[in-house]
Design a protein around this motif. Sequence first.
Motif, PDB file in Angstrom:
ATOM      1  N   UNK A  27     -13.024  21.733   3.143  1.00  0.00           N
ATOM      2  CA  UNK A  27     -14.222  21.376   2.378  1.00  0.00           C
ATOM      3  C   UNK A  27     -14.352  19.850   2.309  1.00  0.00           C
ATOM      4  N   UNK A  28     -15.576  19.379   2.240  1.00  0.00           N
ATOM      5  CA  UNK A  28     -15.899  17.968   2.445  1.00  0.00           C
ATOM      6  C   UNK A  28     -15.246  17.045   1.429  1.00  0.00           C
ATOM      7  N   UNK A  29     -15.089  17.498   0.186  1.00  0.00           N
ATOM      8  CA  UNK A  29     -14.552  16.619  -0.856  1.00  0.00           C
ATOM      9  C   UNK A  29     -13.021  16.654  -0.930  1.00  0.00           C
ATOM     10  N   UNK A  30     -12.384  17.321   0.001  1.00  0.00           N
ATOM     11  CA  UNK A  30     -10.923  17.411   0.003  1.00  0.00           C
ATOM     12  C   UNK A  30     -10.298  16.053   0.326  1.00  0.00           C
ATOM     13  N   UNK A  31      -9.363  15.588  -0.527  1.00  0.00           N
ATOM     14  CA  UNK A  31      -8.655  14.327  -0.273  1.00  0.00           C
ATOM     15  C   UNK A  31      -7.143  14.490  -0.435  1.00  0.00           C
ATOM     16  N   UNK A  32      -6.657  15.725  -0.360  1.00  0.00           N
ATOM     17  CA  UNK A  32      -5.232  15.980  -0.526  1.00  0.00           C
ATOM     18  C   UNK A  32      -4.466  15.842   0.777  1.00  0.00           C
ATOM     19  N   UNK A  33      -3.205  16.200   0.722  1.00  0.00           N
ATOM     20  CA  UNK A  33      -2.353  16.193   1.912  1.00  0.00           C
ATOM     21  C   UNK A  33      -1.747  14.844   2.196  1.00  0.00           C
ATOM     22  N   UNK A  34      -2.524  13.956   2.851  1.00  0.00           N
ATOM     23  CA  UNK A  34      -2.047  12.615   3.224  1.00  0.00           C
ATOM     24  C   UNK A  34      -3.174  11.624   2.970  1.00  0.00           C
ATOM     25  N   UNK A  35      -2.985  10.738   2.007  1.00  0.00           N
ATOM     26  CA  UNK A  35      -4.017   9.766   1.648  1.00  0.00           C
ATOM     27  C   UNK A  35      -3.402   8.382   1.490  1.00  0.00           C
ATOM     28  N   UNK A  36      -3.957   7.411   2.228  1.00  0.00           N
ATOM     29  CA  UNK A  36      -3.507   6.021   2.156  1.00  0.00           C
ATOM     30  C   UNK A  36      -4.394   5.226   1.213  1.00  0.00           C
ATOM     31  N   UNK A  37      -3.777   4.366   0.385  1.00  0.00           N
ATOM     32  CA  UNK A  37      -4.539   3.494  -0.507  1.00  0.00           C
ATOM     33  C   UNK A  37      -3.797   2.184  -0.722  1.00  0.00           C
ATOM     34  N   UNK A  38      -4.549   1.117  -0.929  1.00  0.00           N
ATOM     35  CA  UNK A  38      -3.924  -0.138  -1.326  1.00  0.00           C
ATOM     36  C   UNK A  38      -3.498  -0.035  -2.792  1.00  0.00           C
ATOM     37  N   UNK A  39      -2.568  -0.890  -3.180  1.00  0.00           N
ATOM     38  CA  UNK A  39      -2.132  -0.916  -4.579  1.00  0.00           C
ATOM     39  C   UNK A  39      -3.315  -1.192  -5.506  1.00  0.00           C
ATOM     40  N   UNK A  67       0.843  -1.199   0.000  1.00  0.00           N
ATOM     41  CA  UNK A  67       0.000   0.000   0.000  1.00  0.00           C
ATOM     42  C   UNK A  67       0.872   1.238   0.000  1.00  0.00           C
ATOM     43  N   UNK A  68       0.247   2.368  -0.326  1.00  0.00           N
ATOM     44  CA  UNK A  68       0.981   3.616  -0.476  1.00  0.00           C
ATOM     45  C   UNK A  68       0.334   4.708   0.370  1.00  0.00           C
ATOM     46  N   UNK A  69       1.135   5.733   0.644  1.00  0.00           N
ATOM     47  CA  UNK A  69       0.575   6.969   1.167  1.00  0.00           C
ATOM     48  C   UNK A  69       1.110   8.103   0.302  1.00  0.00           C
ATOM     49  N   UNK A  70       0.200   8.881  -0.253  1.00  0.00           N
ATOM     50  CA  UNK A  70       0.566  10.078  -1.001  1.00  0.00           C
ATOM     51  C   UNK A  70       0.717  11.199   0.025  1.00  0.00           C
ATOM     52  N   UNK A  77       5.229  19.053   3.178  1.00  0.00           N
ATOM     53  CA  UNK A  77       5.122  20.163   4.138  1.00  0.00           C
ATOM     54  C   UNK A  77       4.047  19.940   5.197  1.00  0.00           C
ATOM     55  N   UNK A  78       3.522  18.710   5.293  1.00  0.00           N
ATOM     56  CA  UNK A  78       2.458  18.422   6.261  1.00  0.00           C
ATOM     57  C   UNK A  78       2.909  17.295   7.193  1.00  0.00           C
ATOM     58  N   UNK A  79       3.085  17.634   8.467  1.00  0.00           N
ATOM     59  CA  UNK A  79       3.609  16.673   9.442  1.00  0.00           C
ATOM     60  C   UNK A  79       2.543  16.342  10.494  1.00  0.00           C
ATOM     61  N   UNK A  80       2.228  15.066  10.691  1.00  0.00           N
ATOM     62  CA  UNK A  80       1.244  14.675  11.717  1.00  0.00           C
ATOM     63  C   UNK A  80       1.840  14.795  13.116  1.00  0.00           C
ATOM     64  N   UNK A  81       1.022  15.244  14.053  1.00  0.00           N
ATOM     65  CA  UNK A  81       1.477  15.412  15.432  1.00  0.00           C
ATOM     66  C   UNK A  81       0.795  14.436  16.394  1.00  0.00           C
ATOM     67  N   UNK A  82      -0.370  13.959  16.029  1.00  0.00           N
ATOM     68  CA  UNK A  82      -1.169  13.124  16.922  1.00  0.00           C
ATOM     69  C   UNK A  82      -0.961  11.649  16.580  1.00  0.00           C
ATOM     70  N   UNK A  83      -0.454  10.864  17.521  1.00  0.00           N
ATOM     71  CA  UNK A  83      -0.197   9.445  17.278  1.00  0.00           C
ATOM     72  C   UNK A  83      -1.469   8.629  17.085  1.00  0.00           C
ATOM     73  N   UNK A  84      -2.635   9.241  17.303  1.00  0.00           N
ATOM     74  CA  UNK A  84      -3.890   8.542  17.023  1.00  0.00           C
ATOM     75  C   UNK A  84      -4.133   8.409  15.513  1.00  0.00           C
ATOM     76  N   UNK A  85      -3.418   9.173  14.712  1.00  0.00           N
ATOM     77  CA  UNK A  85      -3.582   9.121  13.259  1.00  0.00           C
ATOM     78  C   UNK A  85      -2.910   7.855  12.732  1.00  0.00           C
ATOM     79  N   UNK A  86      -3.708   6.923  12.293  1.00  0.00           N
ATOM     80  CA  UNK A  86      -3.177   5.628  11.872  1.00  0.00           C
ATOM     81  C   UNK A  86      -2.684   5.656  10.429  1.00  0.00           C
ATOM     82  N   UNK A  87      -1.511   5.047  10.209  1.00  0.00           N
ATOM     83  CA  UNK A  87      -0.978   4.828   8.869  1.00  0.00           C
ATOM     84  C   UNK A  87      -1.013   3.331   8.529  1.00  0.00           C
TER      85      UNK A  87
END
Length: 321
Positions: free
Chosen positions: A169-181, A131-134, A138-148
Amino acid sequence: MIKLSLKNVSISILILFTIFTIIIFSNLFILNRESQCLQSYVEHQTLINSIRKPTRTITNVNHDGNHLAILIPFRERFNQLLQFIPHINSFLNRQNISHEFFVINQIDNYRFNRGALINIGFQLAQNSCTYIVMHDVDLLPLNDQLSYGFPARGPFHVSSPDLHPKYHYETYVGGILLMTNEHFKLVNGFSTNYFGWGLEDDEFYARLKEANLQIYRPENIKTNQSNTFIHIHDQNIYKRDTAKLFNQKEITRRRDRQTGLNTTKFNLLTIYNMTIENIEFRIFNVAIYCNVDRTPWCLKPSSSSSSSIKFKKQQQPKNRR
């Protein structure tokens, strides 16, 4: 009359011989060009396939058999990369996530194309990850509750609108997105029409919805938009290319059904094995392809006289393992 006829026959034979010669040499030229293209393709695919067993930046290894490729679309952000690599490496090690970094560095003369770079990163990484994460640099997670962790149910948007410091906005999917291959291939990756800053993730959202993929987001997070992430982008140093050139605005507001993962063309120039604070990662220098007739807005405003990029022959990286 006989002499005249013989002369005409000789001229006809000479013309036929000339035409025949031209046809032969034309076919030889075409065959040579096709052979060169095939050789270039084979060299390119061989270099990509050789990345199947990478040097992995892992200190903790999970036992679920999954491996995460961190795809970082990149250009001229080395100060941010110096912060990103150690921070994300530590963050993922705390979650016991098996991972490696793919920094996809665009070094051609075209405008930045985040979608194309993510597609390229996937092509380079897919043989060694599940799997991948896009991930924006410049965006760094601070909360360890955020699962990768592995997003088995569907795409997992870590930087959700409820938590992102800037985009809500609700349809935003940028920044950090995890997906399977499999899911990334299902939607055919990103459109490659988006040169300059913005909108490629909005078009990607449409692809996810058309594929009937439900987007999951963090729940029961104890932080908010002010303290879940740190956004290290300094707009005074890194100015965004928001120009809309030619008919770019009109075309990029539509769902793109012509380009994607399976049409992404690029030249892999060099691979650098790097370390930051003893953390290994690789930078892939790439030149992307642009059809200037189809997407003339790929050219930078200051270099509109340049209509194409001449690709160099691929180099085998000396230090690749």
